[in-house]
Every structure is written in structure tokens, then in C-alpha cells.
Design a protein around this motif. Structure first.
Motif, mmCIF file in Angstrom:
data_model
loop_
_atom_site.group_PDB
_atom_site.id
_atom_site.type_symbol
_atom_site.label_atom_id
_atom_site.label_comp_id
_atom_site.label_asym_id
_atom_site.label_seq_id
_atom_site.Cartn_x
_atom_site.Cartn_y
_atom_site.Cartn_z
ATOM 1 N N UNK A 133 1.389 -1.409 -0.011
ATOM 2 C CA UNK A 133 0.150 -0.030 -0.341
ATOM 3 C C UNK A 133 1.067 1.244 -0.070
ATOM 4 N N UNK A 134 2.273 1.566 0.756
ATOM 5 C CA UNK A 134 2.497 2.790 1.138
ATOM 6 C C UNK A 134 3.120 2.680 -0.121
ATOM 7 N N UNK A 139 1.709 10.558 1.278
ATOM 8 C CA UNK A 139 1.971 10.597 2.328
ATOM 9 C C UNK A 139 2.358 9.636 2.902
ATOM 10 N N UNK A 140 2.634 8.471 3.196
ATOM 11 C CA UNK A 140 3.559 6.958 3.613
ATOM 12 C C UNK A 140 3.323 7.263 5.303
ATOM 13 N N UNK A 141 4.711 7.881 6.122
ATOM 14 C CA UNK A 141 4.544 8.438 7.568
ATOM 15 C C UNK A 141 3.088 8.680 7.264
ATOM 16 N N UNK A 142 2.200 9.514 7.379
ATOM 17 C CA UNK A 142 0.994 9.658 8.203
ATOM 18 C C UNK A 142 -0.191 8.512 7.923
ATOM 19 N N UNK A 143 0.314 7.772 6.595
ATOM 20 C CA UNK A 143 -0.802 6.483 6.957
ATOM 21 C C UNK A 143 0.282 5.791 7.925
ATOM 22 N N UNK A 144 1.428 5.378 8.142
ATOM 23 C CA UNK A 144 1.945 4.994 9.949
ATOM 24 C C UNK A 144 1.735 5.399 10.866
ATOM 25 N N UNK A 159 3.836 -3.417 8.206
ATOM 26 C CA UNK A 159 3.658 -2.979 7.511
ATOM 27 C C UNK A 159 4.503 -4.158 6.170
ATOM 28 N N UNK A 160 3.713 -4.547 5.200
ATOM 29 C CA UNK A 160 5.141 -5.391 4.310
ATOM 30 C C UNK A 160 4.893 -4.664 3.125
ATOM 31 N N UNK A 161 6.087 -4.630 2.198
ATOM 32 C CA UNK A 161 6.435 -3.745 1.264
ATOM 33 C C UNK A 161 7.688 -4.350 0.482
#
Length: 277
Positions: A133-134, A139-144, A159-161
Motif C-alpha cells: 500500500x505505502x 504520505x506514507x509516513x502519515x499513513x503509518x 507493514x509489508x512492502x
């Protein structure tokens, strides 16, 4: 990025931000199924299940759930008294997810929403997860930070990326491989280095007891050769390789596939952290 077909006739598997406005939404659902079926992905998923000790009664958030493949697996583990909430921005993915669970009587709720602005109260879940997803998010940091916010004290976020600079393919011309793969990572992927960036993001989000697990995922050649043909076409469209280089790239991939010799991989990163409490 564009969701249209390129010169190879394939689709750009990186384009999940606007699936609902694409004529290829069924193809994107099929891609999710193909990724999920890769043994390397399944190894990481099973490791997460063991690490989180999923059990009956737990409350779980599956952010960016897509067609709900992992949502269903986790719901079977927490049923009947637990619950898994699958959230996705795409109505097409959610419609498919709901279709697949019809009649299964699993404790699942699907909701449309933004992973970067989760519509849940603080400390709502025992475990919050996201997968593939990220790399698409602005804004991946916001999602985390949002995953951490909605997870209870001492709960788990994972999280798996992938990291797209770890892609390999056995095309012989190293210079050509580097040009195509670097273009794919740097220009055609929003967050191509997200795998290596996640540990720092977890620390910045205030998560503790951070653990990292990695795995090399081997692509199934027939299912994923269109992706590699397509990224060559995109590199050509971007002016990075010539028409002759594109012909060489796609010709060698097709030849390797015909001879059952095509080999291509990517490295995935799975990051765990606990909410302090």
C-alpha cells in the motif's frame, strides 16, 4: 502515472491510485490474486500471523485491503468473537471483497476510506496492518502514524512492502537492465525505496520493539512477464532507452520465457512495531 495500456499490451501494475476510473479494474483485481499466490509473499504473511499471535476475539485493521484476501484469512483466525475491518479507497476492490465473502458468515466489515486519514477512533484495534500500500501513497509516513494512532497500547503495527531497486531479471545486457529497472524504480513508482525507508518511519512514528524480516519473492514468469515487458515500454516512452533497446529487451524476455528460462525477483520487507504503553 497512467493506467493505460503501453506498447507491450500489458498494464502498469504500479497504478492502483485510480482503479475505479480505469477500464482495467478487473485486471488489477487479477494482479492482486497473482501477487498473493506467490510463495515468497505467503511466507511473509504466515510469519506475520505467527508473530502477531492472531487468535479469537482480536480486533484487526487491514488498511488497503484490496479484494480482501488477507482480510478473510485473518477473520478466520479471530472468529467468531473478533472482528477484522478492511479499508480501501477503491469501490471496485471493495465490491469484489464483499462479493467474495458473501455467505461466509465471517466477522468482517469493509469500509471505504483514506489510509492517510483513517476514519476510526484512537486505540480501536489490537493489530493494524498494511501490505503493498505505502508504495502508492502520497504520505506514507502519515499513513503509518495513523496505523499507530488507531492501535491500542502494546498492540502491533506491521507493514509489508517491496523495495523496487531490488528487482532482478536475467536479461543479459546489464546496462540495459539498469536503465529500465532504475527508470521503473525512480520515475514510475511513487515510493520505490519504501522498503528500506520503513524502519526509520516506524521509529519516527514512536513505535517500539521494532523488528525487520525480509524475503526474496520469485515472480512466476508467465504471470509477471507482461509487467517486465511493460516497464521496458514505459522506459522507452520516457526517453530512457531507444527503440532498438526496447526491441532487444522485449525480445530477450520473450525468448527466455519461451525456453522456460526467465528468472525475476524482488525483495520484500516486513516491519513490526509495538505501540508504547
Amino acid at each position: 502515472m497512467s493506467g493505460t495500456k503501453g506498447d507491450s499490451g500489458g498494464i502498469n501494475v504500479k497504478v492502483f491510485e485510480d482503479v475505479d476510473h480505469s477500464a482495467e479494474s478487473r485486471s488489477y483485481i487479477d494482479i492482486l490474486d497473482k501477487f498473493d499466490a506467490l510463495p515468497g509473499i505467503q511466507v511473509l504473511k504466515q510469519a506475520a500471523i505467527e508473530r502477531c499471535r492472531f487468535r479469537e476475539g482480536m480486533s484487526v485493521l487491514d488498511s488497503g485491503c484490496g479484494a480482501g484476501l488477507e482480510t478473510v484469512r485473518l477473520a478466520r483466525l479471530v472468529a467468531p468473537s473478533g472482528k477484522v475491518t478492511g479499508l480501501d479507497a477503491s469501490q471496485a476492490f471493495l465490491a469484489e471483497a464483499r462479493r467474495r465473502v458473501r455467505g461466509l458468515r465471517l466477522p468482517i466489515e469493509y469500509r471505504q476510506g483514506d489510509a492517510q486519514r483513517l476514519p476510526f477512533a484512537d486505540r480501536s484495534f489490537d493489530v493494524a496492518r498494511a501490505e503493498r500500500l505505502f508504495l502508492y501513497l502520497q504520505e506514507p509516513a502519515t499513513a503509518l502514524a495513523e496505523l499507530a494512532r488507531v492501535t491500542r497500547n502494546k498492540g502491533v503495527v506491521y507493514v509489508i512492502e517491496p523495495d523496487f531497486e531490488t528487482v532482478t531479471i536475467n536479461v543479459g545486457n546489464r546496462g540495459l537492465v539498469r536503465k529500465v529497472l532504475n527508470f521503473d524504480c525512480d520515475k514510475d513508482t511513487r515510493n520505490g525505496w519504501i522498503g528500506r525507508e520503513l524502519p526509520g518511519m516506524f521509529r519516527a512514528a514512536g513505535l517500539v520493539d521494532i523488528e525487520v524480516q525480509t524475503g526474496v519473492v520469485v515472480f512466476e514468469p508467465v504471470a509477471f512477464s507482461p509487467y517486465f515487458l511493460e516497464i521496458g515500454a514505459l522506459a522507452h516512452n520516457g526517453g530512457v532507452i531507444t527503440a532498438d533497446e526496447l526491441a532487444a529487451w522485449q525480445g530477450e524476455i520473450r525468448d527466455l520465457l519461451k525456453r522456460d528460462q526467465l528468472f525475476c525477483t524482488i525483495t520484500y520487507f516486513m516491519i513490526f512495531g509495538h505501540v508504547a504503553g
